[in-house]
Design a protein around this motif. Structure first.
Motif, PDB file in Angstrom:
ATOM      1  N   PHE A  34      29.476 -19.926  22.778  1.00 47.56           N
ATOM      2  CA  PHE A  34      29.409 -21.040  23.711  1.00 47.56           C
ATOM      3  C   PHE A  34      30.344 -22.165  23.279  1.00 47.56           C
ATOM      4  O   PHE A  34      30.531 -22.419  22.089  1.00 47.56           O
ATOM      5  CB  PHE A  34      27.975 -21.609  23.743  1.00 47.56           C
ATOM      6  CG  PHE A  34      26.947 -20.641  24.255  1.00 47.56           C
ATOM      7  CD1 PHE A  34      26.420 -19.659  23.435  1.00 47.56           C
ATOM      8  CD2 PHE A  34      26.500 -20.716  25.560  1.00 47.56           C
ATOM      9  CE1 PHE A  34      25.473 -18.760  23.898  1.00 47.56           C
ATOM     10  CE2 PHE A  34      25.542 -19.834  26.038  1.00 47.56           C
ATOM     11  CZ  PHE A  34      25.035 -18.851  25.212  1.00 47.56           C
ATOM     12  N   TYR A  36      30.728 -26.325  24.044  1.00 41.75           N
ATOM     13  CA  TYR A  36      30.111 -27.520  24.606  1.00 41.75           C
ATOM     14  C   TYR A  36      31.036 -28.706  24.358  1.00 41.75           C
ATOM     15  O   TYR A  36      31.778 -28.729  23.381  1.00 41.75           O
ATOM     16  CB  TYR A  36      28.752 -27.820  23.944  1.00 41.75           C
ATOM     17  CG  TYR A  36      27.630 -26.910  24.367  1.00 41.75           C
ATOM     18  CD1 TYR A  36      27.471 -25.658  23.776  1.00 41.75           C
ATOM     19  CD2 TYR A  36      26.727 -27.291  25.360  1.00 41.75           C
ATOM     20  CE1 TYR A  36      26.441 -24.817  24.163  1.00 41.75           C
ATOM     21  CE2 TYR A  36      25.693 -26.455  25.759  1.00 41.75           C
ATOM     22  CZ  TYR A  36      25.559 -25.222  25.152  1.00 41.75           C
ATOM     23  OH  TYR A  36      24.525 -24.385  25.539  1.00 41.75           O
ATOM     24  N   GLN A  38      30.857 -32.928  23.843  1.00 40.79           N
ATOM     25  CA  GLN A  38      29.919 -34.016  23.560  1.00 40.79           C
ATOM     26  C   GLN A  38      30.661 -35.348  23.544  1.00 40.79           C
ATOM     27  O   GLN A  38      31.583 -35.537  22.750  1.00 40.79           O
ATOM     28  CB  GLN A  38      29.191 -33.801  22.232  1.00 40.79           C
ATOM     29  CG  GLN A  38      28.093 -34.829  21.978  1.00 40.79           C
ATOM     30  CD  GLN A  38      27.260 -34.529  20.750  1.00 40.79           C
ATOM     31  OE1 GLN A  38      27.694 -33.814  19.833  1.00 40.79           O
ATOM     32  NE2 GLN A  38      26.038 -35.050  20.710  1.00 40.79           N
ATOM     33  N   LYS A  42      25.950 -39.244  23.805  1.00 36.18           N
ATOM     34  CA  LYS A  42      25.417 -38.323  24.820  1.00 36.18           C
ATOM     35  C   LYS A  42      25.046 -36.993  24.180  1.00 36.18           C
ATOM     36  O   LYS A  42      25.441 -36.685  23.059  1.00 36.18           O
ATOM     37  CB  LYS A  42      26.468 -38.067  25.898  1.00 36.18           C
ATOM     38  CG  LYS A  42      26.989 -39.311  26.565  1.00 36.18           C
ATOM     39  CD  LYS A  42      26.014 -39.862  27.579  1.00 36.18           C
ATOM     40  CE  LYS A  42      26.635 -40.993  28.371  1.00 36.18           C
ATOM     41  NZ  LYS A  42      25.682 -41.556  29.351  1.00 36.18           N
ATOM     42  N   GLY A  43      24.294 -36.195  24.929  1.00 32.84           N
ATOM     43  CA  GLY A  43      24.003 -34.851  24.478  1.00 32.84           C
ATOM     44  C   GLY A  43      25.138 -33.910  24.806  1.00 32.84           C
ATOM     45  O   GLY A  43      25.972 -34.200  25.675  1.00 32.84           O
ATOM     46  N   PRO A  44      25.231 -32.773  24.111  1.00 33.01           N
ATOM     47  CA  PRO A  44      26.263 -31.793  24.425  1.00 33.01           C
ATOM     48  C   PRO A  44      26.152 -31.306  25.871  1.00 33.01           C
ATOM     49  O   PRO A  44      25.060 -31.141  26.401  1.00 33.01           O
ATOM     50  CB  PRO A  44      25.972 -30.652  23.439  1.00 33.01           C
ATOM     51  CG  PRO A  44      25.243 -31.295  22.312  1.00 33.01           C
ATOM     52  CD  PRO A  44      24.419 -32.364  22.943  1.00 33.01           C
ATOM     53  N   PHE A  46      27.390 -28.268  28.494  1.00 35.03           N
ATOM     54  CA  PHE A  46      27.864 -26.889  28.516  1.00 35.03           C
ATOM     55  C   PHE A  46      29.220 -26.770  29.216  1.00 35.03           C
ATOM     56  O   PHE A  46      29.441 -27.357  30.291  1.00 35.03           O
ATOM     57  CB  PHE A  46      26.829 -26.010  29.222  1.00 35.03           C
ATOM     58  CG  PHE A  46      27.300 -24.618  29.502  1.00 35.03           C
ATOM     59  CD1 PHE A  46      27.749 -24.255  30.759  1.00 35.03           C
ATOM     60  CD2 PHE A  46      27.331 -23.669  28.494  1.00 35.03           C
ATOM     61  CE1 PHE A  46      28.196 -22.967  31.021  1.00 35.03           C
ATOM     62  CE2 PHE A  46      27.780 -22.381  28.738  1.00 35.03           C
ATOM     63  CZ  PHE A  46      28.214 -22.035  30.016  1.00 35.03           C
ATOM     64  N   LEU A  87      32.251 -28.647  20.677  1.00 38.84           N
ATOM     65  CA  LEU A  87      31.390 -27.872  19.794  1.00 38.84           C
ATOM     66  C   LEU A  87      31.411 -26.404  20.195  1.00 38.84           C
ATOM     67  O   LEU A  87      31.339 -26.068  21.380  1.00 38.84           O
ATOM     68  CB  LEU A  87      29.946 -28.375  19.883  1.00 38.84           C
ATOM     69  CG  LEU A  87      29.698 -29.811  19.446  1.00 38.84           C
ATOM     70  CD1 LEU A  87      28.335 -30.295  19.936  1.00 38.84           C
ATOM     71  CD2 LEU A  87      29.760 -29.927  17.935  1.00 38.84           C
ATOM     72  N   SER A  96      16.693 -15.019  20.408  1.00 37.32           N
ATOM     73  CA  SER A  96      16.502 -15.317  21.827  1.00 37.32           C
ATOM     74  C   SER A  96      17.551 -16.306  22.310  1.00 37.32           C
ATOM     75  O   SER A  96      18.119 -17.070  21.525  1.00 37.32           O
ATOM     76  CB  SER A  96      15.117 -15.928  22.048  1.00 37.32           C
ATOM     77  OG  SER A  96      14.119 -15.080  21.559  1.00 37.32           O
ATOM     78  N   TRP A  97      17.792 -16.315  23.625  1.00 39.83           N
ATOM     79  CA  TRP A  97      18.715 -17.288  24.194  1.00 39.83           C
ATOM     80  C   TRP A  97      18.314 -18.703  23.786  1.00 39.83           C
ATOM     81  O   TRP A  97      17.147 -19.078  23.867  1.00 39.83           O
ATOM     82  CB  TRP A  97      18.714 -17.200  25.720  1.00 39.83           C
ATOM     83  CG  TRP A  97      19.452 -16.055  26.308  1.00 39.83           C
ATOM     84  CD1 TRP A  97      18.951 -15.093  27.126  1.00 39.83           C
ATOM     85  CD2 TRP A  97      20.843 -15.731  26.133  1.00 39.83           C
ATOM     86  NE1 TRP A  97      19.917 -14.204  27.474  1.00 39.83           N
ATOM     87  CE2 TRP A  97      21.096 -14.567  26.876  1.00 39.83           C
ATOM     88  CE3 TRP A  97      21.894 -16.317  25.414  1.00 39.83           C
ATOM     89  CZ2 TRP A  97      22.352 -13.969  26.947  1.00 39.83           C
ATOM     90  CZ3 TRP A  97      23.153 -15.719  25.480  1.00 39.83           C
ATOM     91  CH2 TRP A  97      23.371 -14.568  26.228  1.00 39.83           C
ATOM     92  N   GLY A  98      19.321 -19.476  23.378  1.00 45.02           N
ATOM     93  CA  GLY A  98      19.105 -20.876  23.056  1.00 45.02           C
ATOM     94  C   GLY A  98      19.003 -21.161  21.578  1.00 45.02           C
ATOM     95  O   GLY A  98      19.162 -22.299  21.162  1.00 45.02           O
ATOM     96  N   LYS A  99      18.776 -20.110  20.776  1.00 40.10           N
ATOM     97  CA  LYS A  99      18.694 -20.307  19.330  1.00 40.10           C
ATOM     98  C   LYS A  99      20.117 -20.181  18.778  1.00 40.10           C
ATOM     99  O   LYS A  99      20.528 -19.116  18.325  1.00 40.10           O
ATOM    100  CB  LYS A  99      17.754 -19.281  18.709  1.00 40.10           C
ATOM    101  CG  LYS A  99      17.401 -19.578  17.270  1.00 40.10           C
ATOM    102  CD  LYS A  99      16.377 -18.581  16.731  1.00 40.10           C
ATOM    103  CE  LYS A  99      16.124 -18.852  15.243  1.00 40.10           C
ATOM    104  NZ  LYS A  99      15.197 -17.871  14.657  1.00 40.10           N
ATOM    105  N   LEU A 100      20.865 -21.260  18.839  1.00 38.29           N
ATOM    106  CA  LEU A 100      22.296 -21.249  18.565  1.00 38.29           C
ATOM    107  C   LEU A 100      22.622 -21.744  17.157  1.00 38.29           C
ATOM    108  O   LEU A 100      21.927 -22.591  16.610  1.00 38.29           O
ATOM    109  CB  LEU A 100      23.041 -22.131  19.568  1.00 38.29           C
ATOM    110  CG  LEU A 100      22.920 -21.744  21.038  1.00 38.29           C
ATOM    111  CD1 LEU A 100      23.682 -22.724  21.899  1.00 38.29           C
ATOM    112  CD2 LEU A 100      23.427 -20.335  21.254  1.00 38.29           C
ATOM    113  N   PHE A 102      25.549 -23.778  15.557  1.00 40.17           N
ATOM    114  CA  PHE A 102      26.657 -24.623  15.970  1.00 40.17           C
ATOM    115  C   PHE A 102      27.653 -24.822  14.839  1.00 40.17           C
ATOM    116  O   PHE A 102      27.284 -24.890  13.657  1.00 40.17           O
ATOM    117  CB  PHE A 102      26.156 -26.000  16.405  1.00 40.17           C
ATOM    118  CG  PHE A 102      25.619 -26.050  17.800  1.00 40.17           C
ATOM    119  CD1 PHE A 102      24.277 -25.760  18.057  1.00 40.17           C
ATOM    120  CD2 PHE A 102      26.442 -26.391  18.869  1.00 40.17           C
ATOM    121  CE1 PHE A 102      23.779 -25.799  19.345  1.00 40.17           C
ATOM    122  CE2 PHE A 102      25.957 -26.444  20.163  1.00 40.17           C
ATOM    123  CZ  PHE A 102      24.618 -26.142  20.397  1.00 40.17           C
TER     124      PHE A 102
END
Lengths: 112, 117
Positions: A34, A36, A38, A42-44, A46, A87, A96-100, A102
């Motif tokens: 992925f 991102y 930032q 602010k937050g990252p 996509f 990033l 699982s999806w989302g457990k990245l 960075f």
């Protein structure tokens, strides 16, 4: 152990001066890579997901590519509004999806 | 949709005090993540929930940290007692959906900047 290394740490560009950011990764089976963006305070946000070597995705002045060991984010003819920290993150097959995982990011400054 | 909403945006507290951070995920997103960002360690996953159930809390640094998700639209991250090394930006994120499938794309809130003196 999964690892993501981004280079350079910082990049200063003149408006219109194209360049590339690098993301080298080590992962036990890649489910997805992925990118991102930032902005300060602010937050990252996509940008892209890449799933397999050889894949490319584009959005406006940004183009992301993927090989078996690294990904590049190409910025073509950047504008000051492209200034941000970019990033890179990997998603292993085992998670699982989302457990990245960075990377530390590349801070890009584009001057007029 | 308003996106992921976090509060407070900024919190300054004294060492030893309890801190509670709050998050409202995007409606319809089934998975919620708490990440922490520092200059030294970058973005790290603390804990994530699926359908309000904690799935993986291996990133929670120690017992002083706890997280709950009492319903699909609200989660809290609590630090008690807080320490100066907990100073960081805490992000909540929910994962996108396409139909009944998670897309892998994380939607982040604007973060809660915590300073522990």
């Amino acid at each position: 152990e999964d690892q993501v290394t981004q280079s350079p740490e910082a990049l200063r560009l003149q408006e219109g001066e194209s360049s590339s950011l690098n993301c080298s990764y080590t992962v036990s089976g890649l489910r997805g890579l992925f990118w991102y963006r930032q902005d300060p305070g602010k937050g990252p946000e996509f940008l892209f997901t890449l799933y397999s070597a050889g894949e490319e995705k584009e959005k406006e002045r940004l183009k992301a590519t993927l090989t078996k060991k690294e990904s590049f984010l190409h910025i073509t003819a950047p504008k000051p509004e492209d200034s941000a920290t970019y990033l890179c993150a990997v998603q292993p097959h085992t998670d699982s999806w989302g457990k990245l995982q960075f990377g530390a990011g590349t801070q890009v400054v584009v001057t007029p | 949709d308003a996106g992921v909403i976090q509060s407070p945006r900024h919190e300054v507290t004294e060492m030893g005090q309890e801190v509670t951070l709050r998050c409202k995920p995007i409606s319809g997103h089934n998975s919620l993540f708490w990440y922490r960002q520092t200059m030294m360690r970058g973005l790290e996953l603390l804990i994530y929930f699926n359908n309000n159930v904690p799935i993986d809390d291996s990133g929670m640094p120690e017992d002083r940290f706890s997280a709950k998700m009492p319903n699909a639209s609200f989660s809290t991250l609590k630090i008690q007692p807080s320490e100066p090394r907990d100073s960081a930006v805490y992000f909540c994120a929910s994962i996108g959906r396409r139909g009944e499938v998670d897309t892998g794309e994380l939607f982040f809130g604007e973060g809660s900047r915590l300073t522990v003196l």
